[in-house]
Motif scaffolding. Structure first.
Motif, mmCIF file in Angstrom:
data_model
loop_
_atom_site.group_PDB
_atom_site.id
_atom_site.type_symbol
_atom_site.label_atom_id
_atom_site.label_comp_id
_atom_site.label_asym_id
_atom_site.label_seq_id
_atom_site.Cartn_x
_atom_site.Cartn_y
_atom_site.Cartn_z
ATOM 1 N N HIS A 1 11.509 -5.828 -14.964
ATOM 2 C CA HIS A 1 10.253 -5.239 -14.503
ATOM 3 C C HIS A 1 10.476 -3.895 -13.818
ATOM 4 O O HIS A 1 9.776 -2.919 -14.100
ATOM 5 N N LEU A 2 11.454 -3.851 -12.920
ATOM 6 C CA LEU A 2 11.697 -2.611 -12.183
ATOM 7 C C LEU A 2 12.153 -1.494 -13.113
ATOM 8 O O LEU A 2 11.755 -0.345 -12.954
ATOM 9 N N SER A 3 12.963 -1.830 -14.074
ATOM 10 C CA SER A 3 13.418 -0.836 -15.044
ATOM 11 C C SER A 3 12.232 -0.300 -15.858
ATOM 12 O O SER A 3 12.079 0.908 -16.049
ATOM 13 N N THR A 4 11.354 -1.211 -16.295
ATOM 14 C CA THR A 4 10.172 -0.827 -17.079
ATOM 15 C C THR A 4 9.209 0.003 -16.247
ATOM 16 O O THR A 4 8.719 1.045 -16.695
ATOM 17 N N PHE A 5 8.937 -0.450 -15.025
ATOM 18 C CA PHE A 5 8.018 0.274 -14.134
ATOM 19 C C PHE A 5 8.498 1.697 -13.877
ATOM 20 O O PHE A 5 7.729 2.652 -13.925
ATOM 21 N N THR A 6 9.788 1.798 -13.569
ATOM 22 C CA THR A 6 10.334 3.105 -13.221
ATOM 23 C C THR A 6 10.293 4.045 -14.419
ATOM 24 O O THR A 6 10.007 5.236 -14.284
ATOM 25 N N TRP A 7 10.529 3.501 -15.598
ATOM 26 C CA TRP A 7 10.449 4.310 -16.823
ATOM 27 C C TRP A 7 9.011 4.807 -17.035
ATOM 28 O O TRP A 7 8.790 5.967 -17.371
ATOM 29 N N GLN A 8 8.034 3.947 -16.827
ATOM 30 C CA GLN A 8 6.625 4.348 -16.963
ATOM 31 C C GLN A 8 6.286 5.473 -15.983
ATOM 32 O O GLN A 8 5.598 6.436 -16.340
ATOM 33 N N PHE B 1 14.942 -1.761 -1.601
ATOM 34 C CA PHE B 1 15.072 -0.348 -1.958
ATOM 35 C C PHE B 1 13.894 0.126 -2.804
ATOM 36 O O PHE B 1 13.315 1.177 -2.551
ATOM 37 N N PHE B 2 13.562 -0.663 -3.823
ATOM 38 C CA PHE B 2 12.460 -0.264 -4.691
ATOM 39 C C PHE B 2 11.115 -0.331 -3.976
ATOM 40 O O PHE B 2 10.248 0.503 -4.202
ATOM 41 N N TYR B 3 10.953 -1.326 -3.117
ATOM 42 C CA TYR B 3 9.716 -1.425 -2.336
ATOM 43 C C TYR B 3 9.540 -0.177 -1.471
ATOM 44 O O TYR B 3 8.463 0.411 -1.418
ATOM 45 N N GLU B 4 10.612 0.230 -0.830
ATOM 46 C CA GLU B 4 10.558 1.428 0.026
ATOM 47 C C GLU B 4 10.252 2.672 -0.812
ATOM 48 O O GLU B 4 9.414 3.493 -0.448
ATOM 49 N N LEU C 1 2.053 2.749 -9.194
ATOM 50 C CA LEU C 1 2.773 2.618 -7.932
ATOM 51 C C LEU C 1 2.175 1.508 -7.081
ATOM 52 O O LEU C 1 2.909 0.713 -6.478
ATOM 53 N N TYR C 2 0.857 1.441 -7.049
ATOM 54 C CA TYR C 2 0.193 0.389 -6.282
ATOM 55 C C TYR C 2 0.569 -0.995 -6.831
ATOM 56 O O TYR C 2 0.896 -1.907 -6.077
ATOM 57 N N GLU C 3 0.529 -1.144 -8.152
ATOM 58 C CA GLU C 3 0.888 -2.419 -8.783
ATOM 59 C C GLU C 3 2.332 -2.810 -8.469
ATOM 60 O O GLU C 3 2.628 -3.976 -8.213
ATOM 61 N N GLN C 4 3.215 -1.821 -8.484
ATOM 62 C CA GLN C 4 4.621 -2.099 -8.233
ATOM 63 C C GLN C 4 4.864 -2.520 -6.788
ATOM 64 O O GLN C 4 5.660 -3.428 -6.523
ATOM 65 N N VAL C 5 4.165 -1.868 -5.866
ATOM 66 C CA VAL C 5 4.271 -2.242 -4.453
ATOM 67 C C VAL C 5 3.774 -3.672 -4.254
ATOM 68 O O VAL C 5 4.404 -4.483 -3.566
ATOM 69 N N GLU C 6 2.647 -4.007 -4.883
ATOM 70 C CA GLU C 6 2.091 -5.360 -4.760
ATOM 71 C C GLU C 6 3.017 -6.405 -5.379
ATOM 72 O O GLU C 6 3.186 -7.502 -4.839
ATOM 73 N N TYR C 7 3.608 -6.081 -6.512
ATOM 74 C CA TYR C 7 4.547 -6.989 -7.175
ATOM 75 C C TYR C 7 5.745 -7.279 -6.279
ATOM 76 O O TYR C 7 6.132 -8.435 -6.061
ATOM 77 N N LEU C 8 6.340 -6.217 -5.722
ATOM 78 C CA LEU C 8 7.505 -6.390 -4.861
ATOM 79 C C LEU C 8 7.142 -7.117 -3.571
ATOM 80 O O LEU C 8 7.919 -7.926 -3.075
ATOM 81 N N LYS C 9 5.948 -6.855 -3.060
ATOM 82 C CA LYS C 9 5.483 -7.549 -1.856
ATOM 83 C C LYS C 9 5.408 -9.048 -2.131
ATOM 84 O O LYS C 9 5.815 -9.874 -1.326
ATOM 85 N N GLN C 10 4.888 -9.387 -3.312
ATOM 86 C CA GLN C 10 4.782 -10.799 -3.719
ATOM 87 C C GLN C 10 6.172 -11.432 -3.813
ATOM 88 O O GLN C 10 6.384 -12.550 -3.339
ATOM 89 N N CYS C 11 7.121 -10.718 -4.416
ATOM 90 C CA CYS C 11 8.480 -11.257 -4.568
ATOM 91 C C CYS C 11 9.180 -11.395 -3.217
ATOM 92 O O CYS C 11 9.911 -12.365 -2.996
ATOM 93 N N LEU C 12 8.963 -10.437 -2.330
ATOM 94 C CA LEU C 12 9.573 -10.514 -1.004
ATOM 95 C C LEU C 12 8.982 -11.665 -0.198
ATOM 96 O O LEU C 12 9.702 -12.367 0.520
ATOM 97 N N LYS C 13 7.666 -11.892 -0.321
ATOM 98 C CA LYS C 13 7.030 -13.015 0.372
ATOM 99 C C LYS C 13 7.587 -14.338 -0.148
ATOM 100 O O LYS C 13 7.876 -15.252 0.626
ATOM 101 N N LYS C 14 7.742 -14.414 -1.454
ATOM 102 C CA LYS C 14 8.277 -15.631 -2.073
ATOM 103 C C LYS C 14 9.704 -15.884 -1.578
ATOM 104 O O LYS C 14 10.065 -17.010 -1.239
ATOM 105 N N GLU C 15 10.481 -14.833 -1.528
ATOM 106 C CA GLU C 15 11.859 -14.945 -1.062
ATOM 107 C C GLU C 15 11.912 -15.378 0.405
ATOM 108 O O GLU C 15 12.705 -16.243 0.779
ATOM 109 N N ASN C 16 11.059 -14.791 1.238
ATOM 110 C CA ASN C 16 11.027 -15.146 2.660
ATOM 111 C C ASN C 16 10.578 -16.594 2.864
ATOM 112 O O ASN C 16 11.081 -17.282 3.749
#
Length: 199
Positions: free
Chosen positions: A30-37, A80-83, A113-128
């Motif tokens: 996902h991060l690779s695809t997002f960053t390419w877009q 890193f990507f979230y930041e 960018l908004y979608e990516q921030v929300e995605y990473l926020k979701q993953c970080l919440k899940k991890e926490n």
């Protein structure tokens, strides 16, 4: 493409991205695809830096060492990507843009960018949430809840970019230089993710 169909395409893209982003196990892809877009959108927003702006090019000191010196652990990558995405959306959400940019591409970049921030926020919440069952001393030593040093370096990097825009009074040249610099940052992170996905 007519405005009606452009809006429809953006909504479909937003919906599909949201569906695809639900699985945090596919983080690297996902991060690779997002960053390419994002890279493609930054390219389409403007052709190149005007010749008269070349003398204003500035070294913002991209902290490449944060990725080179870090073990490729998912936690660090997420942070890193979230930041990076959060800081980029803060810059590209200002109302002082270069009027020569393609507005449609700029809006799509903001949405991405908004979608990516929300995605990473979701993953970080899940991890926490998963770490809630871990002993308190293990949490302390794992660095949970503590901003990694690399993120502080990234924050300072984007602060230099923001200060450059402000010092140059958000001129056309300043925005072009910033667009190219953030594209460079995304390109570096994209290459890092490409290497990780091969492992």
């Amino acid at each position: 493409m007519t405005p009606k169909y452009t809006r429809l395409a953006l909504l479909v893209d937003l919906f599909m991205t949201h569906i695809l982003c639900q699985d945090c196990n596919l983080l690297k892809v996902h991060l690779s695809t997002f960053t390419w877009q994002n890279l493609m959108l930054l390219n389409k927003m403007s052709n190149s830096i005007p010749v008269e702006c070349l003398r204003e090019i500035h070294d913002f000191e991209l902290p490449k060492e944060i990725l080179l010196s870090t073990q490729p652990e998912k936690t660090n990558i997420k942070y890193f990507f979230y930041e990076m995405f959060t800081q980029a959306i803060n810059i590209f959400s200002q109302n002082t843009f270069n009027s020569s940019w393609d507005e449609e591409q700029l809006v799509q970049l903001q949405i991405n960018l908004y979608e990516q921030v929300e995605y990473l926020k979701q993953c970080l919440k899940k991890e926490n949430k998963e770490k809630e069952d871990v002993k308190a001393d293990e949490k302390k030593h794992s660095g949970a809840g503590v901003l990694p040093l690399g993120n502080l370096k990234l924050r300072r990097y984007f602060s230099r970019i923001y200060n450059f825009l402000k010092d140059k009074t958000y001129s056309r040249c300043a925005w072009e230089i910033v667009r190219v610099e953030i594209r460079r940052c995304f390109y570096y992170f994209k290459n890092f993710m490409t290497l990780l996905t091969r492992k």
